[in-house]
Design an enzyme around this catalytic site. Structure first.
Site, PDB file in Angstrom:
ATOM      1  N   CYS A 125       0.874  -1.172   0.000  1.00 41.22           N
ATOM      2  CA  CYS A 125       0.000   0.000   0.000  1.00 41.22           C
ATOM      3  C   CYS A 125       0.916   1.230   0.000  1.00 41.22           C
ATOM      4  O   CYS A 125       2.107   1.107  -0.236  1.00 41.22           O
ATOM      5  CB  CYS A 125      -0.950  -0.013   1.195  1.00 41.22           C
ATOM      6  SG  CYS A 125      -0.135   0.146   2.779  1.00 41.22           S
ATOM      7  N   ALA A 126       0.378   2.387   0.271  1.00 37.87           N
ATOM      8  CA  ALA A 126       1.181   3.609   0.209  1.00 37.87           C
ATOM      9  C   ALA A 126       2.218   3.674   1.328  1.00 37.87           C
ATOM     10  O   ALA A 126       3.392   3.937   1.073  1.00 37.87           O
ATOM     11  CB  ALA A 126       0.285   4.836   0.247  1.00 37.87           C
TER      12      ALA A 126
END
Length: 141
Positions: free
Chosen positions: A101-102
């Site tokens: 994810c980020a």
């Protein structure tokens, strides 16, 4: 000891905040140690990709994915992730999967859902895509 008690009584808001932060810190450390989902650093993730041909699953938004992603990563639709529907990945149940994810926070939830769904070897990238970029590892657009 008397000074400590005096400080706490005179600065109860500050003392309360300190206690709350301390409890939150201890909780996050213990929760991370007891979690069934393991975090890999960028070096360990690279080794897993190269030696065991790990599947890289990016769960960021389409716009973020288009701006740049890990070389060879695949994206899964957000609605499938929200529903915990990993049917498009059924053939990968026994293959190592790295969820990205980020910043490495939301990938833990997705990885835990995948483990519950029967995937055998699911890990997350510690620090997410930001850590990958910070380590100057290859990305593509």
């Amino acid at each position: 000891m008397d000074q400590l008690i005096e400080f706490v009584t005179n600065h109860y808001i500050l003392s309360g905040l300190f206690a709350a932060i301390s409890v939150a810190l201890v909780y996050s450390i213990i929760a991370g140690q007891l979690s069934s989902v393991k975090d890999l650093g960028t070096h360990e993730a690279t080794l897993l990709m190269n030696k065991e041909d790990a599947y890289i699953l990016d769960i960021r938004s389409v716009a973020e994915f288009k701006k740049g992603h890990v070389l060879g990563s695949k994206q899964i639709k957000a609605d499938l992730v929200n529903k915990a529907d990993f049917s498009p990945l059924e053939k990968l149940k026994d293959k190592p999967i790295i969820v990205i994810c980020a910043m490495g926070m939301t990938s833990k939830r997705t990885a835990a859902q995948m483990l519950k769904a029967g995937f055998e070897n699911v890990v997350t990238l510690k620090g997410g895509f930001n850590a990958w970029q910070s380590a100057n590892l290859p990305i593509t657009k």
